[in-house]
Design a protein around this motif. Sequence first.
Motif, mmCIF file in Angstrom:
data_model
loop_
_atom_site.group_PDB
_atom_site.id
_atom_site.type_symbol
_atom_site.label_atom_id
_atom_site.label_comp_id
_atom_site.label_asym_id
_atom_site.label_seq_id
_atom_site.Cartn_x
_atom_site.Cartn_y
_atom_site.Cartn_z
ATOM 1 N N ASP A 1 0.838 -1.189 0.000
ATOM 2 C CA ASP A 1 0.000 0.000 0.000
ATOM 3 C C ASP A 1 0.879 1.248 0.000
ATOM 4 N N ARG B 1 6.238 -0.401 5.845
ATOM 5 C CA ARG B 1 5.852 -0.630 7.229
ATOM 6 C C ARG B 1 4.837 -1.763 7.335
ATOM 7 N N SER B 2 4.744 -2.345 8.505
ATOM 8 C CA SER B 2 3.835 -3.462 8.735
ATOM 9 C C SER B 2 2.380 -3.040 8.617
ATOM 10 N N SER B 3 2.012 -1.921 9.240
ATOM 11 C CA SER B 3 0.641 -1.422 9.178
ATOM 12 C C SER B 3 0.640 0.040 9.591
ATOM 13 N N GLU B 4 -0.537 0.658 9.565
ATOM 14 C CA GLU B 4 -0.655 2.057 9.956
ATOM 15 C C GLU B 4 -0.287 2.253 11.432
ATOM 16 N N ARG B 5 -0.548 1.263 12.247
ATOM 17 C CA ARG B 5 -0.274 1.376 13.681
ATOM 18 C C ARG B 5 1.073 0.782 14.076
ATOM 19 N N ASP B 6 1.589 -0.124 13.270
ATOM 20 C CA ASP B 6 2.857 -0.789 13.584
ATOM 21 C C ASP B 6 3.933 -0.295 12.621
ATOM 22 N N SER C 1 0.299 4.036 1.244
ATOM 23 C CA SER C 1 0.269 4.690 2.551
ATOM 24 C C SER C 1 1.265 4.084 3.530
ATOM 25 N N LEU C 2 1.731 2.861 3.258
ATOM 26 C CA LEU C 2 2.681 2.194 4.150
ATOM 27 C C LEU C 2 4.116 2.287 3.654
#
Length: 318
Positions: A148, A178-183, A150-151
């Motif tokens: 994504d 990155r792994s996710s939006e929060r991680d 965004s990541l």
Amino acid sequence: MSTDDARQEGLVSGLVQRYDKRLPGSPEGGHQGRLSGVYRDAVEVNGGSIVEAGGYVTTFGLIGSGAGMVYGWSFLCGLFHDQAWGWFALNISIIWSLFAIGLYFEMFSPSEQPIYFDRAHRKVYYVHQGRKRFWLFDPSVVEARSADWSLVDAELHTKLGGSTTSISRSYHMVFLVRSSERDPTIVDHFVLPALDFPGAMWEYIRGYMEAGTPPLRAGEAPPFKGQGFDMIEALKQRIRDYRRDWKEFFWKQLFFHLTLPLFLVFLLVNRCVVWTAQTVHWPKEITEALGPPITEADLAADSEHRLRAASERTAAGA
């Protein structure tokens, strides 16, 4: 944004700048010739074969190692005669080290490493090359991946090089996934190497993905997706033009013939690089998302100028 604590070892070295998708990377920008494909809603950068003309490091290492063996033969024979096995093995390893490095990085490498920026689906498609296995002739894992947008975080990295008389600096744009939006843990990365003006390159990518600017400047033609460079075909063309080249480029032909033995070594190594290259297989969902490359007919029908700017002021990165 990715954090230093979340980084894998080895991804921080050479960090110069972290790019922000909300801020321009340069007052002006452009793809600097790295644009290799334009699709209806995506662009391809850094495309094309990376093995058809490859093998320089391996060739240089092979020739240098051969010369080292010739000039150091008496010394090596002395070590062997004295049964100094440790020093003998160490010197052999040093002499053949550059050749081994060339084998490790140039053989069994991906046949291509393009990066696709998909504006419609907010995705980035790239080639992931896993770490090579222990043995020199064992292929590494190569696969096409998507992330994504965004990541994905972009950074500017630099490496210093040079000789005893000069110092050079090379710039590389590193994309961290990155792994996710929060991680913020970094799970993967890919590189756009050897950039002359990295800020302008980032502004081209950022403008295309974030601001919706056209991928082509006013009057610019889409990149031609033809057959890549092939060493054998180039050699056949040189043979057909042999007599003409002697008349028009005498000194160049003379130099070529004097260095012909070195070229034959490079030709052999190049064929090994091509034969061992791993073909990248793009999943069907990625090829369908990209669609076919645009043509001049598509540009002519683009009344809203989403593909090619009407003027230089509206071009991507300008």
